[in-house]
Design a protein around this motif. Sequence first.
Motif, PDB file in Angstrom:
ATOM      1  N   SER A 165      -1.303  10.266  -9.275  1.00 33.27           N
ATOM      2  CA  SER A 165      -2.609   9.967  -9.856  1.00 33.27           C
ATOM      3  C   SER A 165      -3.157   8.694  -9.225  1.00 33.27           C
ATOM      4  CB  SER A 165      -2.500   9.800 -11.373  1.00 33.27           C
ATOM      5  OG  SER A 165      -1.691   8.686 -11.681  1.00 33.27           O
ATOM      6  N   MET A 166      -4.466   8.605  -9.179  1.00 23.19           N
ATOM      7  CA  MET A 166      -5.114   7.398  -8.687  1.00 23.19           C
ATOM      8  C   MET A 166      -5.092   6.381  -9.817  1.00 23.19           C
ATOM      9  SD  MET A 166      -5.721   8.069  -5.605  1.00 23.19           S
ATOM     10  CE  MET A 166      -6.504   6.516  -5.215  1.00 23.19           C
ATOM     11  N   SER A 167      -4.880   5.125  -9.479  1.00 25.01           N
ATOM     12  CA  SER A 167      -4.712   4.115 -10.504  1.00 25.01           C
ATOM     13  C   SER A 167      -5.438   2.829 -10.135  1.00 25.01           C
ATOM     14  CB  SER A 167      -3.218   3.851 -10.682  1.00 25.01           C
ATOM     15  OG  SER A 167      -2.988   2.969 -11.734  1.00 25.01           O
ATOM     16  N   GLU A 168      -5.787   2.069 -11.162  1.00 29.69           N
ATOM     17  CA  GLU A 168      -6.369   0.733 -11.034  1.00 29.69           C
ATOM     18  C   GLU A 168      -7.505   0.656 -10.017  1.00 29.69           C
ATOM     19  OE1 GLU A 168      -3.549  -2.418 -10.761  1.00 29.69           O
ATOM     20  OE2 GLU A 168      -2.165  -1.436 -12.121  1.00 29.69           O
ATOM     21  N   SER A 194      -7.854   0.636  -4.799  1.00 27.36           N
ATOM     22  CA  SER A 194      -7.158   1.579  -5.672  1.00 27.36           C
ATOM     23  C   SER A 194      -5.836   1.942  -5.009  1.00 27.36           C
ATOM     24  CB  SER A 194      -8.003   2.839  -5.885  1.00 27.36           C
ATOM     25  OG  SER A 194      -7.370   3.691  -6.813  1.00 27.36           O
ATOM     26  N   TYR A 195      -4.940   2.539  -5.776  1.00 29.65           N
ATOM     27  CA  TYR A 195      -3.704   3.017  -5.160  1.00 29.65           C
ATOM     28  C   TYR A 195      -3.273   4.330  -5.784  1.00 29.65           C
ATOM     29  CZ  TYR A 195      -0.655   1.460  -8.998  1.00 29.65           C
ATOM     30  OH  TYR A 195      -0.042   1.300 -10.215  1.00 29.65           O
ATOM     31  N   LYS A 212      -0.558   6.370  -7.383  1.00 28.01           N
ATOM     32  CA  LYS A 212       0.691   6.207  -8.139  1.00 28.01           C
ATOM     33  C   LYS A 212       1.502   7.490  -8.019  1.00 28.01           C
ATOM     34  CE  LYS A 212       2.210   5.170 -12.801  1.00 28.01           C
ATOM     35  NZ  LYS A 212       1.779   5.034 -14.182  1.00 28.01           N
ATOM     36  N   ASP A 213       2.795   7.355  -7.801  1.00 26.39           N
ATOM     37  CA  ASP A 213       3.707   8.496  -7.616  1.00 26.39           C
ATOM     38  C   ASP A 213       3.250   9.391  -6.463  1.00 26.39           C
ATOM     39  OD1 ASP A 213       5.282   7.675  -9.753  1.00 26.39           O
ATOM     40  OD2 ASP A 213       4.097   8.817 -11.201  1.00 26.39           O
ATOM     41  N   THR A 262      -0.617   4.756   0.625  1.00 28.79           N
ATOM     42  CA  THR A 262      -1.031   4.977  -0.766  1.00 28.79           C
ATOM     43  C   THR A 262      -2.023   3.956  -1.309  1.00 28.79           C
ATOM     44  OG1 THR A 262       0.894   3.758  -1.583  1.00 28.79           O
ATOM     45  CG2 THR A 262       1.118   6.159  -1.357  1.00 28.79           C
ATOM     46  N   THR A 311      -4.752  15.070  -6.960  1.00 28.30           N
ATOM     47  CA  THR A 311      -4.890  14.384  -8.237  1.00 28.30           C
ATOM     48  C   THR A 311      -6.195  14.812  -8.880  1.00 28.30           C
ATOM     49  OG1 THR A 311      -6.121  12.504  -7.332  1.00 28.30           O
ATOM     50  CG2 THR A 311      -3.717  12.366  -7.274  1.00 28.30           C
ATOM     51  N   GLN A 340     -10.329  10.161 -11.009  1.00 29.98           N
ATOM     52  CA  GLN A 340     -10.160   8.976 -11.845  1.00 29.98           C
ATOM     53  C   GLN A 340     -11.427   8.132 -11.689  1.00 29.98           C
ATOM     54  OE1 GLN A 340      -7.542   8.377 -13.894  1.00 29.98           O
ATOM     55  NE2 GLN A 340      -6.726  10.355 -13.276  1.00 29.98           N
ATOM     56  N   SER A 367     -13.709   4.498 -12.445  1.00 27.53           N
ATOM     57  CA  SER A 367     -13.666   3.066 -12.734  1.00 27.53           C
ATOM     58  C   SER A 367     -14.473   2.793 -13.991  1.00 27.53           C
ATOM     59  CB  SER A 367     -14.264   2.268 -11.564  1.00 27.53           C
ATOM     60  OG  SER A 367     -15.669   2.472 -11.513  1.00 27.53           O
TER      61      SER A 367
END
Length: 191
Positions: A28-31, A45-46, A48-49, A129, A179, A182, A184
């Motif tokens: 998933s995309m995060s932060e 962004s990064y 995740k997994d 990533t 993913t 996501q 913001s």
Amino acid sequence: MRRSIALASFIILCFIPARTVLSADNPSMSEILVTNSGNDLIFFSYLKDGFPRVSDERLQSGLPMTFTYYVELRKKRALWVNSRVAFKTFVNSVKYDNLMKEYIYTKSEGEQKETRVTKDYKEMQRWVTILEGAKLIDYNQLEPGEKYYVRVKAEIKPLSAPFPLKYLKPFFPFLDQDTSWQESMPFAIKL
């Protein structure tokens, strides 16, 4: 006829454990962080997994992997559908060179390409990533006082599947991963 049915059943059963392993690691995309830098709206962004065990095994065997990031800047509207202001695609690909024992990373953003080489697995993971300071749009093209948000989505897939799997891809969707979108937090433009 019976042999072909038995062979097809055996092949399908061999791939079931791989699918269950893959479903445990949902990337998933995060932060998502959006800011401005001079005249540009940039974001961070990064993924995740982003390296489940199955992808890692494919990469270590020499199969190239590609990580495609789709990024949208949208304008929020109260009584209407949110409109897309900008769209960009960022492609990060990596290949492991078994002979030299190094990772070859290529970053593509439109016409621009950048290539790096490393022997460090963790460093290669960071390069592939993390979207760091990626330019999205000229800051002056945005309307002051309007609310905007950024959406990011990633697709992870081998650049090319091995010969027999290339034709069986529709039957094995776990060869590719993506993913969900996501978003913001909404932000306003101030000049």
